[in-house]
Design an enzyme around this catalytic site. Structure first.
Site, PDB file in Angstrom:
ATOM      1  N   TYR A  63      -8.222   3.037   0.504  1.00 33.18           N
ATOM      2  CA  TYR A  63      -7.555   2.716  -0.776  1.00 33.18           C
ATOM      3  C   TYR A  63      -7.506   2.179  -2.024  1.00 33.18           C
ATOM      4  O   TYR A  63      -7.778   1.071  -1.010  1.00 33.18           O
ATOM      5  CB  TYR A  63      -5.611   2.486   0.164  1.00 33.18           C
ATOM      6  CG  TYR A  63      -5.078   2.024   0.603  1.00 33.18           C
ATOM      7  CD1 TYR A  63      -4.668   0.872  -0.320  1.00 33.18           C
ATOM      8  CD2 TYR A  63      -5.770   1.622   2.526  1.00 33.18           C
ATOM      9  CE1 TYR A  63      -4.209   0.239   0.987  1.00 33.18           C
ATOM     10  CE2 TYR A  63      -5.126   0.857   2.611  1.00 33.18           C
ATOM     11  CZ  TYR A  63      -4.328  -0.296   1.911  1.00 33.18           C
ATOM     12  OH  TYR A  63      -4.321  -1.121   2.598  1.00 33.18           O
ATOM     13  N   SER A 120      -8.607  -2.038   2.449  1.00 31.15           N
ATOM     14  CA  SER A 120      -8.668  -1.142   1.328  1.00 31.15           C
ATOM     15  C   SER A 120      -9.918  -1.446   0.447  1.00 31.15           C
ATOM     16  O   SER A 120     -10.789  -1.891   0.868  1.00 31.15           O
ATOM     17  CB  SER A 120      -7.365  -2.439   0.583  1.00 31.15           C
ATOM     18  OG  SER A 120      -7.396  -3.320   0.372  1.00 31.15           O
TER      19      SER A 120
END
Length: 128
Positions: free
Chosen positions: A58, A25
């Site tokens: 993300y 992430s």
């Protein structure tokens, strides 16, 4: 018809952490997420200004007010501490929204990843 449009951008943020063994992430200061209209778990593209790398991951929340830009997991291999990056998110926008004046959220930061300004458009590029 729908068009794939730039929705959000955090421009020239400095990488503050690279955590190879953290779950993948990019942790982003919550102030920056809100200003750029990026939500947790939203897909983001990251473009490294220093080395030309371009990759997707993300977003997750980083500590509010910290200036954190932490590349985690395999993304940590794509940058070094202090590298400048552009973080972008895209959305499918229909023609009616575009005609109604839809605009992206563009956020500009200083050397400490603190917000120094925002706009809703990219200016026309000139040759001068």
């Amino acid at each position: 018809m729908q068009r794939h449009m730039l929705k959000s951008k955090i421009h020239r943020a400095a990488v503050t952490h690279c955590e190879l063994h953290y779950e993948g992430s990019c942790a982003i200061d919550e102030d920056l997420l809100e200003a750029a209209n990026i939500v947790e778990n939203e897909r983001i593209d990251i473009w490294n200004i220093n080395n030309g790398e371009r990759f997707s991951t993300y977003a997750i929340k980083g500590e509010r007010g910290s200036g954190m830009i932490s590349l985690n997991g395999s993304a940590a291999r794509r940058a070094q501490l202090g590298d400048l990056v552009i973080i972008a998110a895209f959305a499918m926008i229909d023609e009616q929204e575009l005609k109604a004046g839809w605009k992206p959220d563009l956020v500009f930061v200083d050397e400490d990843n603190k917000i120094k300004g925002s706009r809703d458009h990219v200016p026309t590029q000139n040759w001068t």
